[in-house]
Design an enzyme around this catalytic site. Structure first.
Site, PDB file in Angstrom:
ATOM      1  CD  GLU A 148      -3.075  -1.173   0.480  1.00  0.00           C
ATOM      2  OE1 GLU A 148      -3.437   0.454  -0.299  1.00  0.00           O
ATOM      3  OE2 GLU A 148      -4.259  -1.361   0.645  1.00  0.00           O
ATOM      4  CG  HIS A 186      -6.940  -3.696  -5.187  1.00  0.00           C
ATOM      5  ND1 HIS A 186      -7.515  -2.848  -4.432  1.00  0.00           N
ATOM      6  CD2 HIS A 186      -7.084  -5.015  -5.230  1.00  0.00           C
ATOM      7  CE1 HIS A 186      -8.271  -3.694  -3.569  1.00  0.00           C
ATOM      8  NE2 HIS A 186      -8.085  -5.125  -3.933  1.00  0.00           N
ATOM      9  CG  ASP A 196      -6.325   0.643  -5.097  1.00  0.00           C
ATOM     10  OD1 ASP A 196      -7.252   0.407  -4.937  1.00  0.00           O
ATOM     11  OD2 ASP A 196      -5.250   0.332  -4.418  1.00  0.00           O
TER      12      ASP A 196
END
Ligand SMILES: [Zn+2]
Length: 297
Positions: A148, A186, A196
């Site tokens: 992330e 993703h 994203d």
């Protein structure tokens, strides 16, 4: 006056110490809970397969005796899935990933300053991918490492963040022998649900470093290359040979779930075109797709 100054310094130090000890306590409690979860998961691996007599259902295919082998190792990740957090700070993301109720996590979180926080052992299954599909794989959480990036989705990624990401990817690719094609986003694995990382994500730069594929620009834009720095308008495709590509089939070959064709096209454009992502494929987009899918064959 001097006394006030000394007093304020003491106050500042005092408040900082209280804050630091609180922060430490938060992580201490959290890490204890983490260790307990790891222990519970390890118990599953340690479980000895049951014999026919121990099973509570009748089956002919299990023998009476169990025979163990020592020829094994742990399963390893074979994909890296990149996300942006859509949150406002690293601290906020860490909080989200440590609250049990959210049911979301990631192996790594990279801050805007390039700081990498590892939250889970690479061999454990993080909950970052959710429902998705890539090729015929429908359990990407089991097969991947989630990274992330602290970014709200409406801003460019910082240079330090991308540099840190590249260092991490290099290590992961080497350690687990992850194929070049398996560094994805993703949105690639969940076209109808996710967007994203955003159009600001530098996929071309990543491909140049060996993480994911990019199209051959000199093949897609032959006129542009022939005249070197003289650019042709992007929509002027008259001079280029027409291609008869089946775009949906090409997207499927790359790995996209094409059950929602519009969503698959949007995810492809988000990754490889990075503009007009809601519109249909243009002639140029089709040329890019035609060049790209062959790399995934
Ligand atoms: Zn995501």
């Amino acid at each position: 006056m001097r006394f006030h100054k000394i007093l304020s310094v003491f106050l500042f130090v005092g408040i900082s110490l209280v804050f630091l000890s609180c922060t430490k306590d938060i992580y201490k409690k959290n890490n204890k809970a983490h260790k307990k979860s790891v222990k519970q998961t390890s118990a599953l691996i340690k479980e000895i397969p049951k014999t026919k007599a121990e099973l509570d259902y009748d089956t002919l295919s299990i023998t009476d005796e169990w025979v163990g082998t020592t020829n094994f190792s742990v399963r390893k990740p074979n994909y890296v899935i990149i996300h942006h957090t859509a949150q406002d700070s690293l601290a906020q993301t860490i909080q989200t990933f440590t609250l049990p109720g959210t049911q979301v996590s990631s192996h790594y979180v990279i801050g805007r300053d390039g700081e990498i926080v590892q939250m889970l052992n690479d061999y454990l299954r993080s909950w970052h991918a959710g429902k998705g599909k890539w090729g015929n794989d429908t359990d990407l959480n089991s097969a991947s490492i989630g990274i992330e990036l602290d970014n709200n989705g409406r801003e460019p990624f910082t240079t330090s963040q991308i540099e840190s990401l590249l260092v991490l990817l290099k290590r992961l690719k080497w350690k687990y022998a992850i194929p070049t094609a398996n560094f994805i986003g993703h949105s690639d694995i969940a076209p109808s649900r996710k967007t994203d990382p955003s159009i600001y994500f530098p996929w071309k730069r990543l491909a140049e470093e060996g993480f994911g594929f990019w199209y051959d620009e000199d093949v897609v834009f032959p006129v542009l290359t022939a005249q070197d720095s003289i650019a042709i308008p992007i929509e002027n495709t008259d001079s280029l040979p027409q291609n008869n590509i089946d775009p949906i089939l090409a997207l499927r070959i790359i790995g996209y779930d094409v059950s929602d064709e519009k969503a698959a096209i949007r995810s492809f454009k988000l990754h490889f075109i990075q503009r007009d992502i809601e519109s249909a494929l243009t002639e140029i987009d089709k040329r890019i797709l035609d060049n790209l899918y062959k790399k995934y064959l």
